[in-house]
Design an enzyme around this catalytic site. Structure first.
Site, mmCIF file in Angstrom:
data_model
loop_
_atom_site.group_PDB
_atom_site.id
_atom_site.type_symbol
_atom_site.label_atom_id
_atom_site.label_comp_id
_atom_site.label_asym_id
_atom_site.label_seq_id
_atom_site.Cartn_x
_atom_site.Cartn_y
_atom_site.Cartn_z
ATOM 1 N N ALA A 78 0.838 -1.199 0.000
ATOM 2 C CA ALA A 78 0.000 0.000 0.000
ATOM 3 C C ALA A 78 0.872 1.248 0.000
ATOM 4 O O ALA A 78 2.047 1.221 0.382
ATOM 5 C CB ALA A 78 -0.922 0.003 1.218
ATOM 6 N N ASP A 79 0.247 2.345 -0.435
ATOM 7 C CA ASP A 79 0.906 3.646 -0.363
ATOM 8 C C ASP A 79 -0.161 4.683 -0.048
ATOM 9 O O ASP A 79 -1.319 4.552 -0.469
ATOM 10 C CB ASP A 79 1.604 3.990 -1.682
ATOM 11 N N THR A 80 0.215 5.700 0.711
ATOM 12 C CA THR A 80 -0.724 6.746 1.098
ATOM 13 C C THR A 80 -0.160 8.102 0.716
ATOM 14 O O THR A 80 0.990 8.415 1.039
ATOM 15 C CB THR A 80 -0.990 6.711 2.610
#
Length: 206
Positions: free
Chosen positions: A85-87
């Site tokens: 994931a990346d935010t």
């Protein structure tokens, strides 16, 4: 054959459960997964270049980086389920940095003060059989107008360190956010409803 014609008990073969790997060193994502009863068998944090490309939009960036993280870790764990994931905190078309120093965090908070922004999460998952899924989730966040003293007090607490956009909604910054529209857990670091739907859609069973 049993006596008196009784049927022998059926013994089911054990199900071989594929390992579940979290491709992130974020304690927030680990805590979020635990909230819905998902505990990775291992954590393998990828090392990828997270530099944004010229004119790259936030959603495209989040998708690309999540995919790059997945590719790096899935290659090391064939036959496993891998979640990456990346935010991204985005102010319009602008991607705000992860705050590694107080000056960066202060600038982010000054930009966010009194404005609406988006938190864009990229989720990438590989199944044990090699299938993959990727999704981008967006949450709208509204910040109150911040006084200089509020910014300085928040900076003194230190929770901004390493956070995209220089704040953590699950911490003291919650006092600055009167409303959001969309997934709260996405702002923390991982949209749980989306991640769960993607995992189960790829056949994962906890």
């Amino acid at each position: 054959m049993t006596s008196s014609g009784a049927q022998a008990p059926i013994i089911e073969a054990p199900i071989n459960k594929a390992p579940f790997i979290l491709a992130s060193a974020s304690p927030r994502r680990l805590d979020l997964l635990a909230q819905i009863g998902l505990r990775p068998d291992a954590i393998d944090a990828p090392q990828v270049d997270e530099t944004a490309r010229p004119h790259e939009l936030p959603a495209a960036y989040a998708r690309r980086i999540a995919g790059d993280k997945l590719a790096a870790v899935a290659a090391r764990h064939p036959g496993a389920y891998v979640l990456a994931a990346d935010t991204v905190v985005a102010l319009g078309r602008r991607i705000l940095p992860k705050a590694e120093d107080s000056a960066t965090a202060r600038r982010c908070l000054e930009l966010l003060s009194g404005r609406r922004h988006k938190v864009v999460g990229g989720i990438a998952i590989a199944a044990a059989d090699g299938r993959q899924a990727i999704r981008v989730v967006s949450t709208n966040v509204i910040f109150k107008r911040l006084e200089k003293s509020e910014i300085e007090h928040y900076l003194a607490g230190g929770e901004w360190h390493g956070k995209a956009g220089g704040y953590a909604i699950q911490g003291a910054a919650a006092a600055f956010i009167p409303s959001i529209s969309g997934s709260y857990s996405n702002v923390v670091g991982l949209s749980l409803s989306d991640a769960y739907a993607m995992l189960t859609g790829l056949g994962f069973r906890s």
